[in-house]
Structure formats: C-alpha cells, structure tokens
Scaffold this active site. Sequence first.
Site, PDB file in Angstrom:
ATOM      1  CG  LEU A 249     -26.585   7.378   4.030  1.00 15.36           C
ATOM      2  CD1 LEU A 249     -26.756   8.885   3.935  1.00 15.36           C
ATOM      3  CD2 LEU A 249     -27.855   6.670   3.545  1.00 15.36           C
TER       4      LEU A 249
ATOM      5  N   GLY B  34     -27.819  11.758 -11.929  1.00 16.79           N
ATOM      6  CA  GLY B  34     -27.135  10.471 -12.072  1.00 16.79           C
ATOM      7  C   GLY B  34     -27.380   9.489 -10.931  1.00 16.79           C
TER       8      GLY B  34
ATOM      9  CE1 TYR C 295     -14.031   3.158  -8.132  1.00 14.18           C
ATOM     10  CE2 TYR C 295     -16.428   3.234  -8.022  1.00 14.18           C
ATOM     11  CZ  TYR C 295     -15.220   2.672  -7.625  1.00 14.18           C
ATOM     12  OH  TYR C 295     -15.214   1.623  -6.740  1.00 14.18           O
TER      13      TYR C 295
ATOM     14  CG  ASP D  43      -2.117   0.896   1.098  1.00 11.19           C
ATOM     15  OD1 ASP D  43      -3.258   0.395   1.147  1.00 11.19           O
ATOM     16  OD2 ASP D  43      -1.929   2.125   0.946  1.00 11.19           O
TER      17      ASP D  43
ATOM     18  CB  ALA E  83      -4.293  -0.712  -4.605  1.00  9.12           C
TER      19      ALA E  83
HETATM   20  N1  NAD Z   1     -16.066   1.004  -0.040  1.00 10.56           N
HETATM   21  C1  NAD Z   1     -17.034   0.682  -0.897  1.00 10.56           C
HETATM   22  O1  NAD Z   1     -18.236   0.845  -0.610  1.00 10.56           O
HETATM   23  C2  NAD Z   1     -16.677   0.090  -2.251  1.00 10.56           C
HETATM   24  C3  NAD Z   1     -17.719  -0.259  -3.132  1.00 10.56           C
HETATM   25  C4  NAD Z   1     -17.405  -0.820  -4.362  1.00 10.56           C
HETATM   26  C5  NAD Z   1     -16.069  -1.065  -4.701  1.00 10.56           C
HETATM   27  N2  NAD Z   1     -15.072  -0.699  -3.851  1.00 10.56           N
HETATM   28  C6  NAD Z   1     -13.662  -0.958  -4.244  1.00 10.56           C
HETATM   29  O2  NAD Z   1     -13.029  -1.647  -3.185  1.00 10.56           O
HETATM   30  C7  NAD Z   1     -11.648  -1.278  -3.108  1.00 10.56           C
HETATM   31  C8  NAD Z   1     -11.331  -0.826  -1.699  1.00 10.56           C
HETATM   32  O3  NAD Z   1     -12.151   0.290  -1.354  1.00 10.56           O
HETATM   33  P1  NAD Z   1     -11.949   1.063   0.029  1.00 10.56           P
HETATM   34  O4  NAD Z   1     -13.234   1.720   0.347  1.00 10.56           O
HETATM   35  O5  NAD Z   1     -11.309   0.144   0.994  1.00 10.56           O
HETATM   36  O6  NAD Z   1     -10.896   2.201  -0.437  1.00 10.56           O
HETATM   37  P2  NAD Z   1      -9.649   2.799   0.354  1.00 10.56           P
HETATM   38  O7  NAD Z   1      -9.306   4.096  -0.336  1.00 10.56           O
HETATM   39  O8  NAD Z   1      -9.892   2.806   1.819  1.00 10.56           O
HETATM   40  O9  NAD Z   1      -8.495   1.732   0.039  1.00 10.56           O
HETATM   41  C9  NAD Z   1      -7.694   1.731  -1.129  1.00 10.56           C
HETATM   42  C10 NAD Z   1      -6.234   1.519  -0.694  1.00 10.56           C
HETATM   43  O10 NAD Z   1      -5.406   1.420  -1.853  1.00 10.56           O
HETATM   44  C11 NAD Z   1      -4.207   2.155  -1.626  1.00 10.56           C
HETATM   45  N3  NAD Z   1      -3.668   2.498  -2.957  1.00 10.56           N
HETATM   46  C12 NAD Z   1      -4.265   3.239  -3.928  1.00 10.56           C
HETATM   47  N4  NAD Z   1      -3.462   3.301  -5.020  1.00 10.56           N
HETATM   48  C13 NAD Z   1      -2.344   2.563  -4.746  1.00 10.56           C
HETATM   49  C14 NAD Z   1      -1.165   2.228  -5.495  1.00 10.56           C
HETATM   50  N5  NAD Z   1      -0.949   2.673  -6.745  1.00 10.56           N
HETATM   51  N6  NAD Z   1      -0.226   1.439  -4.897  1.00 10.56           N
HETATM   52  C15 NAD Z   1      -0.423   0.978  -3.624  1.00 10.56           C
HETATM   53  N7  NAD Z   1      -1.526   1.262  -2.881  1.00 10.56           N
HETATM   54  C16 NAD Z   1      -2.471   2.053  -3.441  1.00 10.56           C
HETATM   55  C17 NAD Z   1      -4.640   3.334  -0.764  1.00 10.56           C
HETATM   56  O11 NAD Z   1      -3.605   3.936  -0.020  1.00 10.56           O
HETATM   57  C18 NAD Z   1      -5.691   2.677   0.149  1.00 10.56           C
HETATM   58  O12 NAD Z   1      -5.107   2.169   1.329  1.00 10.56           O
HETATM   59  C19 NAD Z   1     -11.434  -0.206  -4.173  1.00 10.56           C
HETATM   60  O13 NAD Z   1     -10.889  -0.840  -5.311  1.00 10.56           O
HETATM   61  C20 NAD Z   1     -12.840   0.301  -4.445  1.00 10.56           C
HETATM   62  O14 NAD Z   1     -12.956   0.799  -5.755  1.00 10.56           O
HETATM   63  C21 NAD Z   1     -15.338  -0.135  -2.629  1.00 10.56           C
END
Ligand code: NAD
Length: 320
Positions: A185, A278, A138, A31, A71
């Site tokens: 939310l 949207g 996205y 990370d 990530a």
């Molecule tokens: N939280 C939700 O409701 C939700 C819903 C649908 C999909 N997602 C997907 O789930 C995944 C996790 O979501 P989250 O809410 O935990 O997000 P988050 O931002 O808390 O976690 C993402 C992590 O990836 C790390 N990161 C980003 N780019 C990086 C890179 N190039 N190299 C290394 N680390 C990197 C960030 O530092 C972070 O710790 C994401 O891919 C997101 O698109 C989340």
Amino acid sequence: MKLLVTGGAGYVGSVCAARLIESGHEVVVLDDLSTGHADAVPSGARFVEGDINEVIGSVLAEGFDGVLHFAAKSLVGESMVDPAKYWQGNVVTSLRLLDAMREHGTPRLVFSSTAATYGEPEEVPIAESAPTRPTNTYGATKLAIDHAITSYAAAHGLAAVSLRYFNVAGAHGPVGERHAVETHLIPLVLQVALGQREQIQIYGEDWPTEDGTCVRDYIHVTDLADAHLLSLEHAVAGEHRIYNLGNGTGFSVKQVIDTCREVTGHPIPAVIAPRRAGDPAVLVASSERARTDLGWKPERADLTGIVRDAWEFTRSRQEA
Ligand SMILES: NC(=O)c1ccc[n+]([C@@H]2O[C@H](COP(=O)([O-])OP(=O)(O)OC[C@H]3O[C@@H](n4cnc5c(N)ncnc54)[C@H](O)[C@@H]3O)[C@@H](O)[C@H]2O)c1
C-alpha cells in the site's frame, strides 16, 4: 559472525545486510537478481550473484556462522496462478539451503516467514499460537518451510528462528522498497504523489472497522532488521523459535492515505472499489513473544515517520 544473506539485493535483505555490517558482522550476499537490484547490496558486503539452487553448496563450503534467508518469491496473486513457481522457488530452494547447511555444518538460520501463514484470523492481535491456515499458495509455501525448519532443527541441531513479518514499510537511508511489481500500500500511494499513478483504489469501505477500510500492521524495515540481529544472538541449537513481528498497532487504509497526503503535500485522489476476496478486515500482530524472549521493541512505530522515510527514499530515487 560471518553471515550469508540470501536475497540481500532485495528490499528487506539489503536493509538487514546494511544493519549487520553496521554492527560489525562480516556479510556475504547471495542473490540471483530475479527481483533484486545489484546496487542495493551494501558496499561493505561481498556479493555473489547466483541462484541458491545452483551455488549454495560451494558458497557455504567456505564456512559461515549463520544464514539469513530472505530469498523468495513473494507475490500473493502470482502464487495463485503459478503455484509451481512458489513450491519450487520457495520450498525446493529452501530445502536445498537446509541440506547444504547440514552438509557444511552451518549452525544458525534466521528465516523470513510471513503473517500469510495464519490466513483469516479468529482473534486479533494474532499470536504465534494462532491456527495456521494460509489462504494463498505463497503463505502455504512459507508454512511448509517453517515445518521443514522445525524438523531439521530437532534432528540436526540447527539453531533456527522464523520471523513472521506483517507489512514491512519505510526505508533505511538510501535503501528502500523497489519492487518491479508493487503490491504494497504505502509505495503504491506514494506512486500517486509522484505522478506515476493517477489514483489509489480502496478495496471496500464497508468493513467492520472504525472508518470502514481494512486495518493492517506496518513495521519499519529498520526495526525488522534489528529483530534479525537479536534472533541471531538468541538462537539455540536444536530449537526452532517462531516470532511475529509487527507494531501491534493497526492503521486503516484511509489513515495510511491521509498520512501520505500530509507527508507529501499531494492531494492523492482515492476511489472506492469493491472488496477483494480473501482480504481479512483486520490483521494486527501480537509481538509479545519477541519482546519477552528477544528484548525487541519497535523504535519507529509512528506511521508518519515510516511514511516520511519511504517518501524520502522514493524521491531520492526519482532525482537520481
Ligand atoms: N516485504 C514485505 O512486506 C514482506 C512481508 C512478509 C514476508 N516477507 C518476506 O521477506 C523476504 C524479503 O522480502 P522482500 O520484500 O525484500 O522481497 P524482494 O523480492 O525485494 O527480495 C527477495 C530477493 O531474493 C532474491 N532471490 C529470489 N530467489 C532467489 C534464488 N533462488 N537465489 C538467489 N536469490 C534469489 C531476489 O532477487 C530478491 O533480491 C521474502 O522472503 C518475503 O517473502 C516480506
């Protein structure tokens, strides 16, 4: 298995890393802490701080049984005003990961995809066969990665699973949601209960739903983590499987706010604001395929329990 968790300092990745360790797997977290927190990485994991784009080759060279790829950049609004950040940060980064996996013979991948790949649904609940017409950058970047995974699996024998999450919520003990820019939310409503925000805005109460507010599907983060474990077990070489993950039950914005009032004992003032462009009226997942193929079923589907876990986590952070 020896597993690499990219984004394991973020919300969902840190919970999954904890669950993998609880199940006896060896976990390395990679990370760059761009949106994550070093103290969210579970103590049983080895932590490599770095950007996938820079270090993925050297990390995978030590040999892994699989990668769980969380990530990403994941703010819908930001993706519309700064698309390059999303095409680079999501698509280019994921292609680098796929190439490094191919080079080092990493056999399995579980990828965090999203309900945003579908866009405005024609039918709810949304099945995996629904048309994919993302309405924001996205969602478009996540769909592009899904397409890339499909072709890498077919051409190079990768065993891949994409999980399309709906709204992830709740906490797994001491690990929960801590986004610097919060758009979800439940944590936003809980910020009102903590006194960090004066009121919560409800975007429209004239939607064609029972109480006039938008309906969404909330899945407990621990149930989601369990689906990742099952996906690792069921992944098949040369195949890319896609599963929607939600409770299959929708809750309206008003129901969520009422539940937060009950759980926190705070009146949580709410104001009605205009609809946002949207926003579909109802987004609910059909998770039938995950139930049938993976034997997965949500064990924590009750909204009160989801909110209670999120609240306990939020309060414990406040007191820490
Ligand atoms: N939280 C939700 O409701 C939700 C819903 C649908 C999909 N997602 C997907 O789930 C995944 C996790 O979501 P989250 O809410 O935990 O997000 P988050 O931002 O808390 O976690 C993402 C992590 O990836 C790390 N990161 C980003 N780019 C990086 C890179 N190039 N190299 C290394 N680390 C990197 C960030 O530092 C972070 O710790 C994401 O891919 C997101 O698109 C989340």
